[in-house]
Design an enzyme around this catalytic site. Structure first.
Site, mmCIF file in Angstrom:
data_model
loop_
_atom_site.group_PDB
_atom_site.id
_atom_site.type_symbol
_atom_site.label_atom_id
_atom_site.label_comp_id
_atom_site.label_asym_id
_atom_site.label_seq_id
_atom_site.Cartn_x
_atom_site.Cartn_y
_atom_site.Cartn_z
ATOM 1 N N THR B 12 -49.489 -16.300 96.613
ATOM 2 C CA THR B 12 -49.146 -16.438 98.021
ATOM 3 C C THR B 12 -47.799 -17.149 98.115
ATOM 4 O O THR B 12 -47.496 -18.030 97.317
ATOM 5 C CB THR B 12 -50.254 -17.144 98.838
ATOM 6 O OG1 THR B 12 -49.912 -17.106 100.226
ATOM 7 C CG2 THR B 12 -50.419 -18.592 98.442
ATOM 8 N N CYS B 18 -49.983 -25.462 104.739
ATOM 9 C CA CYS B 18 -51.201 -24.811 104.268
ATOM 10 C C CYS B 18 -51.489 -25.229 102.826
ATOM 11 O O CYS B 18 -50.593 -25.632 102.099
ATOM 12 C CB CYS B 18 -51.055 -23.295 104.313
ATOM 13 S SG CYS B 18 -50.741 -22.656 105.957
ATOM 14 N N HIS B 35 -56.451 -19.427 101.587
ATOM 15 C CA HIS B 35 -55.231 -19.939 102.207
ATOM 16 C C HIS B 35 -55.673 -20.797 103.399
ATOM 17 O O HIS B 35 -55.948 -20.279 104.475
ATOM 18 C CB HIS B 35 -54.408 -18.727 102.646
ATOM 19 C CG HIS B 35 -53.036 -19.056 103.118
ATOM 20 N ND1 HIS B 35 -51.924 -18.372 102.673
ATOM 21 C CD2 HIS B 35 -52.577 -19.970 103.975
ATOM 22 C CE1 HIS B 35 -50.847 -18.873 103.250
ATOM 23 N NE2 HIS B 35 -51.211 -19.841 104.062
#
Lengths: 208, 151
Positions: B12, B18, B35
């Site tokens: 990612t 996050c 996530h």
């Protein structure tokens, strides 16, 4: 959450972007003594993943100014510049051609100039918005960082993500006329109203 | 939420506040990525809740998916990265320090599931792109100023 938003509403949001960015462009033009052009604003409803793909993708390194808007309408506001364009502006402002955001540690003077530039531009955008809508809105002091676009913009999605997985973004781009217009030299204003605040904005403009 | 099996990797990009949570079973060579955007599903105010983005719902949901892929709960390990504070503000608003809150919530959730955290790279003020290799169980973390590191 956005199911009652019509094309008239989107037009109103475009007008907000238009007025805000026009004032900011005028301020920038005055500061740098150069001609600044702007694009017709884009108002889009996008998924978070699509938002990450703006401005060259989640990993592209940009200079970002972020502030929260508080008051009658709430939201997040970003001013995003490519590193190249930010360097160009700051070199002009502090008369130092060696200044480079890519070369940390970056000079305090340059950082402070960038911070101030962000202050002035977001201030003119928001005061135009406030005049236009009659809403009382207050910006928090802007934060500045040079980092991946995705990491920066995700800060503006925190409030929105409590309600859904899509965001309405008012995207206006400005560019220096003599530099031409390409993604590498554009500056983006992103206004991301909190989902609860659309009704206040539409009501203030008589389209609720 | 994504799952990868050997020899694939899972990735990612542009993590800010996050937290990327990798759960993996080394013997089965299977890994999942959650996530985490928000610490607690109680913060959700929508008509429907997307379980994937909250620490307290996303991690258990991933554990269930990994079990279906043949992983065993007691063999699961975690590596976590992210939770940065991208901007320094004078304001103490909770939403401004969402990164550290996400990290805390992830740790608490993993603890309650008895999943050990083998390695972490959290906090700080830099965005991260992460990629987990299911063959070596190494998590590669790239930042703008510090290059790539492996945990």
């Amino acid at each position: 959450m956005y199911n009652r938003i019509t094309s008239l509403h989107l037009d109103v949001l475009k007008e907000i972007g238009n007025i805000g960015a026009a004032h900011a462009a005028t301020a920038l033009s005055g500061l740098l003594n150069t001609k600044i052009d702007m694009h017709v604003p884009k108002v889009e409803m996008v998924s978070f993943n699509e938002m990450m793909d703006f401005v060259g993708g989640a990993e592209s390194v940009v200079v970002g100014i972020y502030l929260r808007i508080e008051g009658d309408a709430k939201g997040g506001m970003f001013f995003i510049l490519s590193v190249e364009q930010a360097n160009h502006f700051i070199r002009k402002l502090i008369h130092d051609d060696s200044f480079d955001f890519r070369n940390p540690p970056v000079s305090e003077l340059g950082l402070s100039a960038m911070q101030e530039l962000g202050n002035i531009l977001s201030g003119s955008y928001l005061s135009a918005l406030s005049d236009f809508t009659g809403l009382k809105i207050y910006p928090t002091p802007p934060g500045l960082t040079v980092d991946m676009f995705g990491a920066i913009i995700s800060f503006g999605l925190v409030e929105v993500s409590k309600i859904g997985d899509q965001v309405i973004v008012i995207d206006t781009t400005i560019y220096e006329e003599h530099m031409g217009d390409s993604e590498t030299v554009r500056g983006h204003f992103f206004l991301l109203p909190d989902p609860d605040s659309f009704q206040s904005i539409f009501k203030a403009l008589g389209v609720s | 939420m994504d799952i990868a099996k050997s020899p694939n990797s899972i990735r990612t990009s542009g993590l800010g506040s996050c937290v990327g949570v990798i759960l993996y079973d080394e013997s089965k060579k299977v890994a999942g990525l959650v996530h985490v955007m928000l610490p607690d599903s109680k913060l959700g105010r929508g008509d429907t809740i997307n379980v994937a983005k909250f620490a307290d719902t996303g991690i258990p949901a991933m554990v269930d998916q990994l079990k279906q892929e043949g992983a065993q709960l007691f063999k699961l390990k975690a590596k976590i990265a992210g939770g940065a504070q991208m901007f320094q503000f004078t304001s103490n608003r909770d939403s401004m320090r969402i990164g550290p809150r996400n990290v805390e919530a992830v740790k608490q959730q993993l603890k309650s599931l008895s999943i050990p955290i083998v390695a972490e790279d959290t906090g700080g003020s830099s965005g991260r792109t992460i990629e987990f290799d299911t063959i070596t169980s190494i998590l590669h973390i790239r930042t703008v100023n510090q290059g790539v590191k492996e945990i």
